[in-house]
Scaffold this motif. Sequence first.
Motif, PDB file in Angstrom:
ATOM      1  N   GLU A 134       0.840  -1.268  -0.205  1.00 18.76           N
ATOM      2  CA  GLU A 134      -0.152   0.049  -0.022  1.00 18.76           C
ATOM      3  C   GLU A 134       0.936   1.241   0.048  1.00 18.76           C
ATOM      4  OE1 GLU A 134      -3.439   2.157   2.999  1.00 18.76           O
ATOM      5  OE2 GLU A 134      -2.260   0.418   3.665  1.00 18.76           O
ATOM      6  N   ASP A 135       0.678   2.188  -0.983  1.00 15.50           N
ATOM      7  CA  ASP A 135       1.266   3.466  -0.814  1.00 15.50           C
ATOM      8  C   ASP A 135       0.726   4.331   0.285  1.00 15.50           C
ATOM      9  OD1 ASP A 135       3.139   5.393  -2.315  1.00 15.50           O
ATOM     10  OD2 ASP A 135       1.213   6.452  -2.144  1.00 15.50           O
ATOM     11  N   LEU A 136       1.404   5.001   1.016  1.00 14.70           N
ATOM     12  CA  LEU A 136       0.956   5.900   2.250  1.00 14.70           C
ATOM     13  C   LEU A 136       0.970   7.207   1.725  1.00 14.70           C
ATOM     14  CD1 LEU A 136       2.973   3.962   4.982  1.00 14.70           C
ATOM     15  CD2 LEU A 136       0.728   3.759   4.418  1.00 14.70           C
ATOM     16  N   LYS A 137       0.221   7.261   0.833  1.00 13.70           N
ATOM     17  CA  LYS A 137       0.203   8.924   0.296  1.00 13.70           C
ATOM     18  C   LYS A 137       1.484   9.617  -0.005  1.00 13.70           C
ATOM     19  CE  LYS A 137      -4.284   9.627   2.227  1.00 13.70           C
ATOM     20  NZ  LYS A 137      -4.678   7.895   2.172  1.00 13.70           N
ATOM     21  N   SER A 138       2.459   8.763  -0.641  1.00 22.51           N
ATOM     22  CA  SER A 138       3.706   9.456  -0.693  1.00 22.51           C
ATOM     23  C   SER A 138       3.592  10.519  -1.913  1.00 22.51           C
ATOM     24  CB  SER A 138       4.706   8.348  -1.053  1.00 22.51           C
ATOM     25  OG  SER A 138       4.262   7.696  -2.395  1.00 22.51           O
ATOM     26  N   THR A 139       4.742  11.409  -1.815  1.00 24.81           N
ATOM     27  CA  THR A 139       4.880  12.231  -2.833  1.00 24.81           C
ATOM     28  C   THR A 139       4.921  11.821  -4.190  1.00 24.81           C
ATOM     29  OG1 THR A 139       5.859  13.802  -1.415  1.00 24.81           O
ATOM     30  CG2 THR A 139       6.226  14.371  -3.486  1.00 24.81           C
ATOM     31  N   ASN A 140       5.812  10.977  -4.203  1.00 28.60           N
ATOM     32  CA  ASN A 140       6.252  10.340  -5.912  1.00 28.60           C
ATOM     33  C   ASN A 140       5.513   9.160  -6.077  1.00 28.60           C
ATOM     34  OD1 ASN A 140       8.023  12.364  -6.375  1.00 28.60           O
ATOM     35  ND2 ASN A 140       9.647  11.395  -5.364  1.00 28.60           N
ATOM     36  N   GLY A 141       4.785   8.369  -5.251  1.00 30.02           N
ATOM     37  CA  GLY A 141       3.902   7.171  -5.491  1.00 30.02           C
ATOM     38  C   GLY A 141       4.932   6.172  -5.667  1.00 30.02           C
ATOM     39  N   THR A 142       3.926   4.706  -5.502  1.00 33.29           N
ATOM     40  CA  THR A 142       4.793   3.416  -5.301  1.00 33.29           C
ATOM     41  C   THR A 142       4.279   2.805  -6.784  1.00 33.29           C
ATOM     42  OG1 THR A 142       4.547   3.525  -2.970  1.00 33.29           O
ATOM     43  CG2 THR A 142       4.820   1.459  -4.147  1.00 33.29           C
ATOM     44  N   ILE A 143       5.176   2.511  -7.651  1.00 38.04           N
ATOM     45  CA  ILE A 143       5.054   1.711  -8.649  1.00 38.04           C
ATOM     46  C   ILE A 143       5.220   0.216  -8.829  1.00 38.04           C
ATOM     47  CG2 ILE A 143       5.787   1.819 -11.287  1.00 38.04           C
ATOM     48  CD1 ILE A 143       6.629   4.678 -10.488  1.00 38.04           C
ATOM     49  N   VAL A 144       4.130  -0.463  -9.345  1.00 36.10           N
ATOM     50  CA  VAL A 144       4.202  -1.918  -9.464  1.00 36.10           C
ATOM     51  C   VAL A 144       3.923  -2.039 -11.028  1.00 36.10           C
ATOM     52  CG1 VAL A 144       3.056  -4.200  -9.026  1.00 36.10           C
ATOM     53  CG2 VAL A 144       3.506  -2.510  -7.244  1.00 36.10           C
ATOM     54  N   ASP A 145       4.885  -2.999 -11.729  1.00 34.20           N
ATOM     55  CA  ASP A 145       4.611  -3.223 -13.028  1.00 34.20           C
ATOM     56  C   ASP A 145       4.393  -1.775 -13.994  1.00 34.20           C
ATOM     57  OD1 ASP A 145       4.827  -5.956 -12.726  1.00 34.20           O
ATOM     58  OD2 ASP A 145       2.926  -6.058 -12.426  1.00 34.20           O
ATOM     59  N   GLY A 146       5.016  -0.911 -13.446  1.00 32.47           N
ATOM     60  CA  GLY A 146       5.122   0.595 -14.344  1.00 32.47           C
ATOM     61  C   GLY A 146       3.619   1.359 -13.993  1.00 32.47           C
ATOM     62  N   VAL A 147       3.035   0.796 -13.150  1.00 35.39           N
ATOM     63  CA  VAL A 147       1.600   1.472 -12.543  1.00 35.39           C
ATOM     64  C   VAL A 147       1.793   1.960 -11.111  1.00 35.39           C
ATOM     65  CG1 VAL A 147      -0.966   1.352 -12.557  1.00 35.39           C
ATOM     66  CG2 VAL A 147       0.643   0.152 -14.344  1.00 35.39           C
ATOM     67  N   LYS A 148       1.508   3.329 -11.188  1.00 36.33           N
ATOM     68  CA  LYS A 148       1.501   3.815  -9.874  1.00 36.33           C
ATOM     69  C   LYS A 148       0.307   3.378  -9.135  1.00 36.33           C
ATOM     70  CE  LYS A 148       2.765   8.455  -9.136  1.00 36.33           C
ATOM     71  NZ  LYS A 148       2.701   9.957  -8.850  1.00 36.33           N
ATOM     72  N   LEU A 149       0.583   2.927  -7.915  1.00 37.05           N
ATOM     73  CA  LEU A 149      -0.759   2.351  -6.878  1.00 37.05           C
ATOM     74  C   LEU A 149      -1.599   3.438  -6.589  1.00 37.05           C
ATOM     75  CD1 LEU A 149       1.111   0.078  -4.462  1.00 37.05           C
ATOM     76  CD2 LEU A 149       0.126  -0.597  -6.451  1.00 37.05           C
ATOM     77  N   THR A 150      -3.046   3.175  -6.592  1.00 41.53           N
ATOM     78  CA  THR A 150      -4.033   3.988  -6.280  1.00 41.53           C
ATOM     79  C   THR A 150      -4.784   3.165  -4.921  1.00 41.53           C
ATOM     80  OG1 THR A 150      -5.510   3.004  -7.941  1.00 41.53           O
ATOM     81  CG2 THR A 150      -4.316   4.952  -8.349  1.00 41.53           C
ATOM     82  N   GLU A 151      -4.482   1.865  -4.822  1.00 44.62           N
ATOM     83  CA  GLU A 151      -5.109   1.056  -3.786  1.00 44.62           C
ATOM     84  C   GLU A 151      -4.283  -0.232  -3.565  1.00 44.62           C
ATOM     85  OE1 GLU A 151      -7.973  -1.903  -6.807  1.00 44.62           O
ATOM     86  OE2 GLU A 151      -8.778   0.085  -5.762  1.00 44.62           O
ATOM     87  N   PRO A 152      -4.576  -0.561  -2.212  1.00 46.22           N
ATOM     88  CA  PRO A 152      -3.582  -1.718  -1.902  1.00 46.22           C
ATOM     89  C   PRO A 152      -3.375  -2.844  -2.842  1.00 46.22           C
ATOM     90  CG  PRO A 152      -4.737  -1.155  -0.063  1.00 46.22           C
ATOM     91  CD  PRO A 152      -5.256  -0.372  -1.203  1.00 46.22           C
ATOM     92  N   THR A 153      -2.459  -3.412  -3.249  1.00 49.71           N
ATOM     93  CA  THR A 153      -2.388  -4.260  -4.324  1.00 49.71           C
ATOM     94  C   THR A 153      -1.494  -5.446  -3.685  1.00 49.71           C
ATOM     95  OG1 THR A 153      -2.053  -2.629  -6.190  1.00 49.71           O
ATOM     96  CG2 THR A 153      -1.116  -4.458  -6.762  1.00 49.71           C
ATOM     97  N   GLU A 154      -1.888  -6.654  -4.340  1.00 43.69           N
ATOM     98  CA  GLU A 154      -1.233  -8.034  -3.779  1.00 43.69           C
ATOM     99  C   GLU A 154       0.019  -8.198  -4.511  1.00 43.69           C
ATOM    100  OE1 GLU A 154      -2.385 -12.775  -3.470  1.00 43.69           O
ATOM    101  OE2 GLU A 154      -3.922 -11.426  -4.578  1.00 43.69           O
ATOM    102  N   LEU A 155       1.008  -8.685  -3.696  1.00 40.03           N
ATOM    103  CA  LEU A 155       2.412  -8.955  -4.149  1.00 40.03           C
ATOM    104  C   LEU A 155       2.469 -10.439  -4.132  1.00 40.03           C
ATOM    105  CD1 LEU A 155       4.687  -6.468  -2.490  1.00 40.03           C
ATOM    106  CD2 LEU A 155       3.866  -6.353  -4.804  1.00 40.03           C
ATOM    107  N   GLN A 156       3.266 -11.092  -5.231  1.00 40.43           N
ATOM    108  CA  GLN A 156       3.566 -12.505  -5.143  1.00 40.43           C
ATOM    109  C   GLN A 156       5.028 -12.471  -5.055  1.00 40.43           C
ATOM    110  OE1 GLN A 156       1.048 -14.926  -5.541  1.00 40.43           O
ATOM    111  NE2 GLN A 156      -0.379 -13.078  -5.966  1.00 40.43           N
TER     112      GLN A 156
END
Length: 193
Positions: free
Chosen positions: A151-173
Amino acid sequence: MIIECTSCHARYQYDEERFERKPSKKIKCAKCGSVFEIHNPAFAATPEVSAGDATYTRRVETRTRESEPPETTAQSPLPERDTGPVQTPQLPRGRRLSLAIIAGADAGTVYRVEKPRITIGRSGADLTINDTEASRQHAAIEVRDQLVMLEDLKSTNGTIVDGVKLTEPTELQDKSEFQIGGTTLMLIVTEEA
């Protein structure tokens, strides 16, 4: 329990222990940002029982009035369906979770995940990274046995998974990669001997 945003209808799993013995809580939707109220199922009253329960119901209503502003609109309940047991954050048995930093200033560092929820960021986080593009509290990983959520904690630059910026919690494998600032991390799941 499963909660749903009243505006965009995004659904989230919510740990009932986070109510902290309160009858309701206001939640901010990670997807659309709207604030909505959720109700603690432990405070649900059953009106057609005995007088003893009616006393309990009045006590709950009084407590609600003291701790929360009065509710103005009735919230529609979610459709009932079995979603399986609600899991509280816990590490999986027989497995070890680690985060390997594979690119950035700390490349080559491996952090062992030893508690169900950890934060990642530039300072004051469980996993501190040397990255000026990372926020102090940038992202969080929550483990619910076999389910690992980022989950991204409303960071300034965002958290990216597979080239997409997170907007909601995402499952990791296992072997999932994600980017925080200029740092790339990989989740590694191994069997314990």
